[in-house]
Each structure stands twice: as C-alpha cells, then as structure tokens.
Design a protein around this motif. Structure first.
Motif, PDB file in Angstrom:
ATOM      1  N   LEU A   1       0.816  -1.205   0.000  1.00 25.40           N
ATOM      2  CA  LEU A   1       0.000   0.000   0.000  1.00 25.40           C
ATOM      3  C   LEU A   1       0.854   1.260   0.000  1.00 25.40           C
ATOM      4  O   LEU A   1       0.570   2.222  -0.718  1.00 25.40           O
ATOM      5  CB  LEU A   1      -0.927  -0.007   1.218  1.00 25.40           C
ATOM      6  CG  LEU A   1      -2.023  -1.086   1.219  1.00 25.40           C
ATOM      7  CD1 LEU A   1      -2.715  -1.133   2.563  1.00 25.40           C
ATOM      8  CD2 LEU A   1      -3.028  -0.835   0.106  1.00 25.40           C
ATOM      9  N   VAL A   2       1.932   1.270   0.772  1.00 23.53           N
ATOM     10  CA  VAL A   2       2.805   2.442   0.830  1.00 23.53           C
ATOM     11  C   VAL A   2       3.510   2.648  -0.503  1.00 23.53           C
ATOM     12  O   VAL A   2       3.617   3.782  -0.995  1.00 23.53           O
ATOM     13  CB  VAL A   2       3.818   2.293   1.983  1.00 23.53           C
ATOM     14  CG1 VAL A   2       4.887   3.376   1.909  1.00 23.53           C
ATOM     15  CG2 VAL A   2       3.110   2.365   3.329  1.00 23.53           C
ATOM     16  N   ASP A   3       3.976   1.571  -1.117  1.00 24.60           N
ATOM     17  CA  ASP A   3       4.647   1.692  -2.414  1.00 24.60           C
ATOM     18  C   ASP A   3       3.710   2.256  -3.466  1.00 24.60           C
ATOM     19  O   ASP A   3       4.093   3.117  -4.275  1.00 24.60           O
ATOM     20  CB  ASP A   3       5.182   0.326  -2.858  1.00 24.60           C
ATOM     21  CG  ASP A   3       6.346  -0.143  -2.003  1.00 24.60           C
ATOM     22  OD1 ASP A   3       6.924   0.692  -1.285  1.00 24.60           O
ATOM     23  OD2 ASP A   3       6.656  -1.353  -2.043  1.00 24.60           O
ATOM     24  N   ASN A   4       2.467   1.794  -3.484  1.00 26.73           N
ATOM     25  CA  ASN A   4       1.499   2.304  -4.448  1.00 26.73           C
ATOM     26  C   ASN A   4       1.130   3.751  -4.162  1.00 26.73           C
ATOM     27  O   ASN A   4       0.927   4.542  -5.083  1.00 26.73           O
ATOM     28  CB  ASN A   4       0.243   1.430  -4.447  1.00 26.73           C
ATOM     29  CG  ASN A   4       0.401   0.158  -5.250  1.00 26.73           C
ATOM     30  OD1 ASN A   4       0.245   0.139  -6.460  1.00 26.73           O
ATOM     31  ND2 ASN A   4       0.763  -0.917  -4.562  1.00 26.73           N
ATOM     32  N   CYS A   5       1.059   4.110  -2.880  1.00 29.11           N
ATOM     33  CA  CYS A   5       0.764   5.501  -2.528  1.00 29.11           C
ATOM     34  C   CYS A   5       1.880   6.427  -3.007  1.00 29.11           C
ATOM     35  O   CYS A   5       1.616   7.523  -3.502  1.00 29.11           O
ATOM     36  CB  CYS A   5       0.569   5.627  -1.019  1.00 29.11           C
ATOM     37  SG  CYS A   5       0.086   7.276  -0.471  1.00 29.11           S
ATOM     38  N   MET A   6       3.121   5.984  -2.903  1.00 28.93           N
ATOM     39  CA  MET A   6       4.243   6.785  -3.381  1.00 28.93           C
ATOM     40  C   MET A   6       4.240   6.946  -4.896  1.00 28.93           C
ATOM     41  O   MET A   6       4.849   7.866  -5.428  1.00 28.93           O
ATOM     42  CB  MET A   6       5.569   6.138  -2.946  1.00 28.93           C
ATOM     43  CG  MET A   6       5.840   6.175  -1.454  1.00 28.93           C
ATOM     44  SD  MET A   6       6.155   7.847  -0.831  1.00 28.93           S
ATOM     45  CE  MET A   6       4.578   8.227  -0.059  1.00 28.93           C
TER      46      MET A   6
ATOM     47  N   GLY B   1      14.937  -1.661  -7.685  1.00 29.40           N
ATOM     48  CA  GLY B   1      15.473  -0.613  -6.818  1.00 29.40           C
ATOM     49  C   GLY B   1      14.810  -0.656  -5.456  1.00 29.40           C
ATOM     50  O   GLY B   1      13.611  -0.407  -5.336  1.00 29.40           O
ATOM     51  N   GLN B   2      15.574  -1.000  -4.434  1.00 29.93           N
ATOM     52  CA  GLN B   2      14.992  -1.132  -3.106  1.00 29.93           C
ATOM     53  C   GLN B   2      14.487   0.192  -2.563  1.00 29.93           C
ATOM     54  O   GLN B   2      13.538   0.223  -1.776  1.00 29.93           O
ATOM     55  CB  GLN B   2      16.040  -1.737  -2.154  1.00 29.93           C
ATOM     56  CG  GLN B   2      16.486  -3.131  -2.560  1.00 29.93           C
ATOM     57  CD  GLN B   2      17.601  -3.667  -1.685  1.00 29.93           C
ATOM     58  OE1 GLN B   2      18.040  -2.988  -0.757  1.00 29.93           O
ATOM     59  NE2 GLN B   2      18.056  -4.878  -1.962  1.00 29.93           N
ATOM     60  N   ARG B   3      15.099   1.292  -2.963  1.00 31.30           N
ATOM     61  CA  ARG B   3      14.678   2.609  -2.482  1.00 31.30           C
ATOM     62  C   ARG B   3      13.763   3.326  -3.475  1.00 31.30           C
ATOM     63  O   ARG B   3      12.758   3.913  -3.087  1.00 31.30           O
ATOM     64  CB  ARG B   3      15.904   3.485  -2.210  1.00 31.30           C
ATOM     65  CG  ARG B   3      16.873   2.917  -1.185  1.00 31.30           C
ATOM     66  CD  ARG B   3      16.332   3.013   0.219  1.00 31.30           C
ATOM     67  NE  ARG B   3      17.295   2.537   1.200  1.00 31.30           N
ATOM     68  CZ  ARG B   3      17.044   2.462   2.507  1.00 31.30           C
ATOM     69  NH1 ARG B   3      15.871   2.843   2.981  1.00 31.30           N
ATOM     70  NH2 ARG B   3      17.962   2.010   3.344  1.00 31.30           N
ATOM     71  N   THR B   4      14.106   3.301  -4.743  1.00 26.12           N
ATOM     72  CA  THR B   4      13.346   4.074  -5.727  1.00 26.12           C
ATOM     73  C   THR B   4      12.111   3.347  -6.238  1.00 26.12           C
ATOM     74  O   THR B   4      11.173   4.001  -6.707  1.00 26.12           O
ATOM     75  CB  THR B   4      14.243   4.421  -6.923  1.00 26.12           C
ATOM     76  OG1 THR B   4      14.750   3.199  -7.505  1.00 26.12           O
ATOM     77  CG2 THR B   4      15.418   5.283  -6.488  1.00 26.12           C
ATOM     78  N   LYS B   5      12.097   2.012  -6.181  1.00 29.17           N
ATOM     79  CA  LYS B   5      10.960   1.237  -6.685  1.00 29.17           C
ATOM     80  C   LYS B   5      10.591   1.662  -8.110  1.00 29.17           C
ATOM     81  O   LYS B   5       9.457   1.993  -8.436  1.00 29.17           O
ATOM     82  CB  LYS B   5       9.745   1.410  -5.779  1.00 29.17           C
ATOM     83  CG  LYS B   5       9.980   1.125  -4.308  1.00 29.17           C
ATOM     84  CD  LYS B   5      10.206  -0.339  -4.030  1.00 29.17           C
ATOM     85  CE  LYS B   5      10.335  -0.592  -2.532  1.00 29.17           C
ATOM     86  NZ  LYS B   5      10.597  -2.005  -2.232  1.00 29.17           N
ATOM     87  N   THR B   6      11.580   1.669  -8.977  1.00 30.34           N
ATOM     88  CA  THR B   6      11.380   2.153 -10.343  1.00 30.34           C
ATOM     89  C   THR B   6      10.631   1.123 -11.175  1.00 30.34           C
ATOM     90  O   THR B   6      10.962  -0.068 -11.170  1.00 30.34           O
ATOM     91  CB  THR B   6      12.738   2.459 -10.989  1.00 30.34           C
ATOM     92  OG1 THR B   6      13.456   3.363 -10.160  1.00 30.34           O
ATOM     93  CG2 THR B   6      12.558   3.068 -12.364  1.00 30.34           C
ATOM     94  N   ASN B   7       9.628   1.585 -11.914  1.00 31.23           N
ATOM     95  CA  ASN B   7       8.862   0.703 -12.798  1.00 31.23           C
ATOM     96  C   ASN B   7       9.662   0.434 -14.068  1.00 31.23           C
ATOM     97  O   ASN B   7      10.118   1.367 -14.732  1.00 31.23           O
ATOM     98  CB  ASN B   7       7.517   1.336 -13.157  1.00 31.23           C
ATOM     99  CG  ASN B   7       6.563   1.366 -11.981  1.00 31.23           C
ATOM    100  OD1 ASN B   7       6.486   0.417 -11.214  1.00 31.23           O
ATOM    101  ND2 ASN B   7       5.838   2.449 -11.837  1.00 31.23           N
TER     102      ASN B   7
ATOM    103  N   LEU C   1      17.752   5.218 -11.588  1.00 32.83           N
ATOM    104  CA  LEU C   1      17.331   6.562 -11.953  1.00 32.83           C
ATOM    105  C   LEU C   1      17.262   6.787 -13.456  1.00 32.83           C
ATOM    106  O   LEU C   1      16.669   7.770 -13.900  1.00 32.83           O
ATOM    107  CB  LEU C   1      18.274   7.596 -11.328  1.00 32.83           C
ATOM    108  CG  LEU C   1      18.375   7.567  -9.792  1.00 32.83           C
ATOM    109  CD1 LEU C   1      19.373   8.603  -9.316  1.00 32.83           C
ATOM    110  CD2 LEU C   1      17.026   7.791  -9.158  1.00 32.83           C
ATOM    111  N   GLU C   2      17.878   5.903 -14.239  1.00 32.48           N
ATOM    112  CA  GLU C   2      17.885   6.070 -15.692  1.00 32.48           C
ATOM    113  C   GLU C   2      18.143   4.713 -16.308  1.00 32.48           C
ATOM    114  O   GLU C   2      18.629   3.788 -15.642  1.00 32.48           O
ATOM    115  CB  GLU C   2      18.960   7.080 -16.103  1.00 32.48           C
ATOM    116  CG  GLU C   2      18.617   7.903 -17.338  1.00 32.48           C
ATOM    117  CD  GLU C   2      19.028   7.225 -18.636  1.00 32.48           C
ATOM    118  OE1 GLU C   2      18.496   7.582 -19.683  1.00 32.48           O
ATOM    119  OE2 GLU C   2      19.891   6.335 -18.576  1.00 32.48           O
TER     120      GLU C   2
END
Length: 543
Positions: free
Chosen positions: A139-144, A215-221, A252-253
């Motif tokens: 839920l937190v990841d989706n909210c972010m 990415g454990q912090r950025t959770k990049t799609n 990040l890229e």
C-alpha cells in the motif's frame, strides 16, 4: 585499601552500564519485532492510520482525509494520497463525493453477503482501476506512485484507487535523433506515455508489456515489451533473469539497467542499444527483439544489439534504397576516419615518409618547420583540446555552448599554428576527425577511446602498430555477444540472406524474412501469395 575500594566501585559501575545497555537492546529488539509483525492491516481504522503515519512520515505532500461514508449505517473512512502525484479532480468527484453524498444503494445490495469494502468497490466508486490489498508495504509503495488508498473502519483490507497524475513533458521531437523524413515523435519521461506511443505503432494484441519494480529505495517501474509469436522465448527468460538479479538501491535512468545486464561490462562497445524514437523501437520489436522501458527516462533499451545497427537510422527505411546504401557506406567510412586518421598521419610522418608523394611531403615539411613537438604529441594534445571543446559545447547552455565550441576551435587552432606550436596539417587532420566522429553518434564513446589507442600504437610502431591494433580490435568484436547473439552478425558468422540490411539497404520488397541470427520464431516477414484479381468488365461480358 583505598585502591581496592576504587576498583570495586569501577567494577560495579561497569556492571550497571552493561545492564542498562542490555535492557535498551532488548527493548529495541522488542520494538523492532512488534513493528515487523505489523505488516498487514487490522480492522481498526485508528490503528491503520497510525501505521501509515509511521510509514509515510511527516511529509507535507501526504494528505490523510478522514470522513464519514454515507451508508445506511454510517462508517468512518480515510483517504490517503499525495497531492503532487494525484489527480485531485478524480479524488473529489469520483471518490469523496460519491462516498460522502451520493450513495444510492438498493435493498438487494445492502442485504447481500458482501462486506462493506466490497460494496464500496463495486457500487460506489466511478474510477476505472480499483483493487484490494492488506499489505502495508504494498500500500505504501502504491501511494508513493500516485495511487490513493481508501481505509474503512472495520475492514482489514484497503482499496487501491488509480488516481496517479503528475506533470510531464509533452511528446516532442527527440534532440539526439533528428530526421529529415519520418516520425517526429519521441519518448518522454512517463512510462505510460511511452508504452502508449509504442501501442500506436503496433496495434496488435500479441504485443506484450510486462512490468516489474527494480530498486529497493526508488521502486522504479521497468517494462519489458515484445511480440508473442515472434520473439524467442529464451530471450525473454534471459532478460527477466538478469533484471531479477539486479539488487541495488536506485534505478534513476535506463543507463543503470544497461550496465547491470550487458554481456561485456569491460568492453568499450555497448551490447545494449538505446533510442528515443518509437518507430525505431517498433521496428526492432517486429524483427524479434525486446525493448526495456524504464520510468523516468526517454531512452528505451533494445536487445540484442549488433554492431551494424549503430550505422543505421530509422530514416534509412523511409527513403530510396540506392541513396541510403551510399549514405551507409559513408557512415562506415566516417567512423574509420574518426578512429584512424590521426594515427595514420602520425605513422606516415614518423615512420613511413616514403609513402607520401614528394610534392605533398615538401609541403608538409615546410608547414612543420619550427614545430617543437613530435607528431604523436601534437595528435594527443589536439585530441585532448577537441574533447574539451566538445564537452564544453555539450554542458553549457545551448546558445553559449555553440559559440564556445565554434569560436574556441577557430581561435585555438589559428593561434597554435601562428605561434608555431602545431603544424597546419595536424589541425586539418584533427578537424576532419572531429567532423567524422559526429556522423555516427552511437559510437562516439568507443571512437574516442580507440583514437587514443591507435595514436599510441602508431607513435611506437608506425603502420605495424596500427595493423596489430586492428587485428586485436576484430578479435575483440568477434568475441562479443549480445544476449547470446554474435555482435558482428551477419558478417561473422556470415549470413548472406541477412546482408541485405547491413552495409547496404536492399529494397523493402526483397526483405522476405526477419534476421535469422536473432532467433525469431516467425522468420517470414513478407508473403508473396497473390490474391486473385476480380475479372474485368470485358471478361465478364465475354463469359
């Protein structure tokens, strides 16, 4: 006696400190265990809100809107969302307003066995994408990511409501791949927009888009795009395996992904392609390749990559084949000039003067008269100056950068020749090298490194050094693989049928099959079965 008492006091004090430390550690571990157990929602709204407040922190853009849901038996609820990443119109008109004021539930719905949150999901929300979850981390990841979270008192699950919307750059012409003829569309930093641009090019249900988070912090799609039935399934499995093996804090890229999944990380040649143009990605996917989209960047990765692709452009397939074939040969020649021109000049003037025509040799000797540095030092120095000017032109603002690069090159070159520090022939060679290096932008990095290597070899061993360097370069290129595909295909190993789209570009109607070395499941690209033409008016009358 006094010393004995002091030692006892110190011992007792140390015991007290150790006891306090152990107590604090046990308390911290107990709190940590309690916190780790709270990984799922409970039926208490207040408890769930405290969990979210603890997880999201005291951030100014986090909105927690508590309200009462308009049901026959009123229920407390809360909506959690981020202001900058959420469409507030959807939040107000499609979520809050129906839940608070416009409930129109019939007796059948109320008497059903559905729980409260299921009734809200099926009958009260007018949003396209709604799902349920009870995992705090999910839920937190989706909210972010811009999703709104709806909590209902008495329900151990929450609704994830798709309301993501944030400012993005509009679709525009890519700056790195300009074309005279063809599509002017370019990818942007929004993943959904980029996949939509690809869907516009390939309107086929077999086009598969699979997403994952890295990415454990950025959770990049990250999205993998391919056409089912054309792509080799083993290629997709290998891509997924390499992506799943990426364990890092941030992506990040797309360059991060490229460096983690490439076959030869120590090579100066990239084995993963990148482009900003949707038509280029569509063409590669239709040949049996796969594309990797990364949220937050307009550059899309394509695999496998071949060396000849660096000398091709999307515009090659929109123009006449004869002129395009000539331009492709020019690109190969320009790359060779950018890599070998300074080294050839150094080798000829230092070791092989007999190969230079006598009138030209006299002219070069007169121009070099009074120059205090050897040819290799001139080539190295001018090469470094050129890279400095190029970097300055790229990093400075566009109007200033162009002026610095042009004026700087003219002033420095003319001043160096006038002062007798560098000969005029070397300035001409470096200028020709600079212009030729811009013809193939995809190999600018490798060309700069190879230029220095070949100049060094030419300075130490002349033409023999250049030949040794070329042999080593060809051996290295032949050893490279891109996701199992030889980097020099279709040249090595040789595939005569695939040479139609390598050094030259044959007419499109002759390209019957897809490239065989990629391993496509469906090699046939063009079918020559002719449809029977309808009978003419004369034939029908005679019959």
């Amino acid at each position: 006696m006094l010393s004995y008492l002091l030692s006892k006091l110190k011992y007792l004090k140390l015991l007290g400190q150790n006891y306090k430390l152990s107590q604090s550690n046990s308390t911290a571990s107990k709190d940590k265990d309690e916190k780790s157990t709270a990984s799922h929602l409970s039926a208490s709204l207040e408890y769930n809100l405290n969990l979210f407040k603890e997880s999201l922190g005291n951030n100014y853009d986090v909105v927690i809107r508590e309200f009462t849901i308009n049901l026959p038996k009123q229920v407390d609820g809360a909506l959690i969302y981020l202001t900058g990443m959420t469409d507030l119109k959807i939040v107000n008109d499609s979520i809050l307003k129906p839940l608070m004021f416009e409930s129109q539930l019939d007796k059948t719905t109320l008497s059903s066995k559905l729980d409260t949150i299921e009734i809200i999901r099926t009958t009260m929300l007018s949003v396209g994408e709604v799902s349920k979850s009870n995992s705090i981390s999910d839920l937190v990841d989706n909210c972010m990511a811009g999703t709104s979270i709806l909590l209902v008192d008495g329900c151990p699950e929450a609704l994830l409501i798709m309301t993501a919307d944030w400012k993005a750059r509009s679709v525009d012409e890519p700056k790195t791949e300009s074309v005279v003829r063809g599509s002017r569309e370019g990818f942007i930093e929004n993943l959904l927009t980029n996949t939509t641009l690809l869907r516009r090019k390939i309107k086929n249900p077999d086009l598969v888009l699979e997403t994952m988070k890295i990415g454990q912090r950025t959770k990049t799609n990250v999205c993998i795009a391919y056409i089912k039935g054309i792509v080799n399934p083993s290629l997709i499995e290998e891509i997924k395996r390499r992506l799943n093996n990426i364990h890092t804090d941030s992506i990040l890229e797309s360059g991060y992904i490229e460096q983690f999944i490439e076959d030869a990380p120590f090579s100066i040649f990239s084995t993963v392609g990148n482009t900003e143009k949707p038509d280029s990605v569509a063409a590669k996917i239709l040949e049996g390749r796969a594309a990797i989209f990364v949220d937050g960047t307009p550059f899309v990765l394509t695999v496998p990559l071949l060396l000849v692709e660096n000398f091709q452009t999307s515009e090659d397939y929109y123009s006449r084949p004869y002129f395009v074939s000539f331009i492709r040969l020019i690109r190969f020649l320009a790359y060779l000039i950018s890599v070998l021109a300074p080294a050839t000049y150094v080798a000829l003037t230092t070791y092989h003067q007999e190969l230079i025509p006598t009138p030209l040799l006299f002219s070069m000797a007169s121009a070099q008269e009074g120059v205090p540095f050897p040819a290799i030092a001139e080539a190295m120095g001018m090469g470094i100056v050129f890279e400095i000017l190029r970097e300055a032109g790229v990093r400075l603002p566009r109007p200033v950068g162009q002026a610095v690069s042009i004026v700087g090159a003219l002033v420095i070159g003319q001043s160096a020749v006038t002062a007798g520090l560098i000969g005029a022939p070397m300035v001409i060679v470096v200028a020709l090298t600079a212009v030729a290096s811009f013809v193939v932008p995809a190999q600018t990095d490798s060309g700069g490194v190879l230029r220095i290597v070949f100049v060094s070899l030419a300075g130490f061993a002349g033409g023999f050094g250049i030949i040794i360097g070329l042999i080593g370069l060809f051996i290295h290129l032949a050893s490279l693989r891109s996701f199992g595909t030889p980097f020099l295909s279709p040249i090595a190993p040789l595939s005569v049928a695939d040479l139609k789209d390598s050094f030259i570009r044959a007419p499109l109607w002759t390209m019957i099959t897809r490239p065989s070395f990629i391993g496509s499941q469906d090699l046939k690209r063009k079918d020559f079965r002719l449809k029977p033409s309808p009978p003419s008016e004369k034939e029908s009358q005679s019959e």
